[in-house]
Design an enzyme around this catalytic site. Structure first.
Site, PDB file in Angstrom:
ATOM      1  N   ARG A   1      -3.562  -8.603  -6.975  1.00  0.00           N
ATOM      2  CA  ARG A   1      -4.680  -9.274  -6.296  1.00  0.00           C
ATOM      3  C   ARG A   1      -5.409 -10.230  -7.216  1.00  0.00           C
ATOM      4  NH1 ARG A   1      -7.529  -3.907  -4.790  1.00  0.00           N
ATOM      5  NH2 ARG A   1      -6.642  -3.564  -6.841  1.00  0.00           N
ATOM      6  N   SER A  11      -8.968  -0.193  -0.834  1.00  0.00           N
ATOM      7  CA  SER A  11      -9.228   0.925   0.078  1.00  0.00           C
ATOM      8  C   SER A  11     -10.634   1.476  -0.123  1.00  0.00           C
ATOM      9  CB  SER A  11      -8.189   2.028  -0.135  1.00  0.00           C
ATOM     10  OG  SER A  11      -6.910   1.544   0.166  1.00  0.00           O
ATOM     11  N   HIS A  39      -2.311  -4.338   2.148  1.00  0.00           N
ATOM     12  CA  HIS A  39      -1.071  -3.567   1.958  1.00  0.00           C
ATOM     13  C   HIS A  39      -0.012  -4.013   2.977  1.00  0.00           C
ATOM     14  CE1 HIS A  39      -3.894  -0.189   0.412  1.00  0.00           C
ATOM     15  NE2 HIS A  39      -3.252  -0.638  -0.636  1.00  0.00           N
ATOM     16  N   LYS A  55      -6.891  13.177  -7.119  1.00  0.00           N
ATOM     17  CA  LYS A  55      -7.805  12.335  -6.351  1.00  0.00           C
ATOM     18  C   LYS A  55      -8.349  13.153  -5.203  1.00  0.00           C
ATOM     19  CE  LYS A  55      -6.432   7.537  -7.139  1.00  0.00           C
ATOM     20  NZ  LYS A  55      -6.047   6.263  -6.499  1.00  0.00           N
TER      21      LYS A  55
HETATM   22  N1  COA Z   1      -4.219  -5.000  -0.707  1.00  0.00           N
HETATM   23  C1  COA Z   1      -5.336  -4.269  -0.704  1.00  0.00           C
HETATM   24  N2  COA Z   1      -5.609  -3.321  -1.619  1.00  0.00           N
HETATM   25  C2  COA Z   1      -4.706  -3.117  -2.578  1.00  0.00           C
HETATM   26  C3  COA Z   1      -3.512  -3.846  -2.660  1.00  0.00           C
HETATM   27  C4  COA Z   1      -3.292  -4.822  -1.660  1.00  0.00           C
HETATM   28  N3  COA Z   1      -2.192  -5.565  -1.651  1.00  0.00           N
HETATM   29  N4  COA Z   1      -2.827  -3.420  -3.725  1.00  0.00           N
HETATM   30  C5  COA Z   1      -3.554  -2.454  -4.306  1.00  0.00           C
HETATM   31  N5  COA Z   1      -4.693  -2.270  -3.613  1.00  0.00           N
HETATM   32  C6  COA Z   1      -5.770  -1.338  -3.930  1.00  0.00           C
HETATM   33  C7  COA Z   1      -5.637  -0.033  -3.253  1.00  0.00           C
HETATM   34  O1  COA Z   1      -6.216  -0.059  -1.964  1.00  0.00           O
HETATM   35  C8  COA Z   1      -6.391   0.876  -4.191  1.00  0.00           C
HETATM   36  O2  COA Z   1      -7.765   0.748  -3.943  1.00  0.00           O
HETATM   37  P1  COA Z   1      -8.845   1.858  -4.394  1.00  0.00           P
HETATM   38  O3  COA Z   1      -8.583   2.161  -5.837  1.00  0.00           O
HETATM   39  O4  COA Z   1     -10.088   1.133  -4.130  1.00  0.00           O
HETATM   40  O5  COA Z   1      -8.633   3.035  -3.503  1.00  0.00           O
HETATM   41  C9  COA Z   1      -6.141   0.285  -5.556  1.00  0.00           C
HETATM   42  O6  COA Z   1      -5.761  -1.045  -5.329  1.00  0.00           O
HETATM   43  C10 COA Z   1      -5.116   1.040  -6.302  1.00  0.00           C
HETATM   44  O7  COA Z   1      -3.890   0.800  -5.676  1.00  0.00           O
HETATM   45  P2  COA Z   1      -2.732   1.808  -5.362  1.00  0.00           P
HETATM   46  O8  COA Z   1      -1.616   0.914  -4.958  1.00  0.00           O
HETATM   47  O9  COA Z   1      -3.099   2.831  -4.378  1.00  0.00           O
HETATM   48  O10 COA Z   1      -2.441   2.362  -6.767  1.00  0.00           O
HETATM   49  P3  COA Z   1      -2.769   3.699  -7.443  1.00  0.00           P
HETATM   50  O11 COA Z   1      -3.421   3.298  -8.714  1.00  0.00           O
HETATM   51  O12 COA Z   1      -3.459   4.672  -6.583  1.00  0.00           O
HETATM   52  O13 COA Z   1      -1.304   4.250  -7.672  1.00  0.00           O
HETATM   53  C11 COA Z   1       0.966   4.211  -8.446  1.00  0.00           C
HETATM   54  C12 COA Z   1      -0.345   3.484  -8.328  1.00  0.00           C
HETATM   55  C13 COA Z   1       1.299   4.988  -7.195  1.00  0.00           C
HETATM   56  C14 COA Z   1       2.031   3.137  -8.619  1.00  0.00           C
HETATM   57  C15 COA Z   1       0.916   5.089  -9.700  1.00  0.00           C
HETATM   58  O14 COA Z   1      -0.260   5.869  -9.701  1.00  0.00           O
HETATM   59  C16 COA Z   1       2.112   6.018  -9.799  1.00  0.00           C
HETATM   60  O15 COA Z   1       3.216   5.588  -9.959  1.00  0.00           O
HETATM   61  N6  COA Z   1       1.874   7.330  -9.724  1.00  0.00           N
HETATM   62  C17 COA Z   1       2.921   8.336  -9.820  1.00  0.00           C
HETATM   63  C18 COA Z   1       2.882   9.058 -11.160  1.00  0.00           C
HETATM   64  C19 COA Z   1       3.603   8.264 -12.203  1.00  0.00           C
HETATM   65  O16 COA Z   1       4.771   7.969 -12.121  1.00  0.00           O
HETATM   66  N7  COA Z   1       2.845   7.933 -13.251  1.00  0.00           N
HETATM   67  C20 COA Z   1       3.370   7.222 -14.364  1.00  0.00           C
HETATM   68  C21 COA Z   1       3.227   5.753 -14.164  1.00  0.00           C
HETATM   69  S1  COA Z   1       3.045   5.064 -15.760  1.00  0.00           S
END
Ligand code: COA
Length: 171
Positions: free
Chosen positions: A90, A128, A17, A41
């Protein structure tokens, strides 16, 4: 002034990140890291803890600020006056999900574009939940997260044996 948001759960923030934050902060004028407060979550760290950890590890970046948000990403981006969303890719497995989110967001808010940065190869495997899993069993996470964060992650599991951590409590 070009403002972008970089949203995620950051539970906890990883070196992957941080790599995306540092690189995107060089591309835009202002970067707002948005920490998702998602009640569905069951995070290891509270949203306040996640925001504070991110503030600490980005304190050397003057054009980066950290905020929490709930609800829709498009509304958070509008509140931040941002018309760009940053996401890290990734592997090809990330692509389908990310494409779906970015297209949905563009339908809801035309003009909101998503830019994808390819994750540094060094962190392509990282997530994560991998960090939480290794920490739960007392493994070394120093290659995955900033030093100050490693202490806090391991601190969450102090006094727990391999079968008593939070992951198992959810089962
Ligand atoms: N390096 C390391 N890990 C990474 C990474 C990076 N560059 N990019 C993503 N990851 C990992 C995260 O650690 C996380 O790992 P985990 O699932 O093992 O805990 C996973 O990838 C998911 O990434 P994250 O960036 O936390 O995404 P998310 O799926 O939790 O959330 C949002 C994505 C926030 C963009 C999305 O849920 C959102 O917009 N939510 C708001 C509600 C909304 O608007 N919804 C409609 C969208 S259609």
């Amino acid at each position: 002034m070009k403002t972008a948001v970089y949203p995620g759960s950051f539970d906890p923030v990883t070196l992957g990140h941080l790599d995306i934050i540092e690189r995107s902060a060089r591309i835009v004028d202002e970067l707002v890291v948005g920490v998702l407060n998602n009640s569905s979550k069951n995070p290891l760290f509270s949203v306040e803890e996640r925001v504070n950890m991110l503030k600490e590890v980005t304190s050397h970046l003057p054009n980066v600020r950290v905020e929490s948000f709930g609800g829709l990403l498009v509304d958070f981006a509008a509140r931040c006056h941002a018309d760009v969303v940053v996401r890290g890719l990734r592997a090809i497995t990330d692509f389908e999900y990310e494409l779906q989110i970015s297209q949905t967001n563009r339908i809801m808010r035309p003009g909101l574009d998503t830019i994808f940065l390819t994750t540094d190869l060094e962190y392509a495997y990282l997530s994560s939940s991998i960090v939480r899993e290794v920490a739960q069993y007392g493994g070394d996470i120093s290659a995955f997260v900033p030093e100050a964060i490693a202490e806090r992650v391991l601190g969450k599991f102090v006094g727990e044996n391999s079968f008593g951590g939070p992951e198992h409590e959810q089962d």
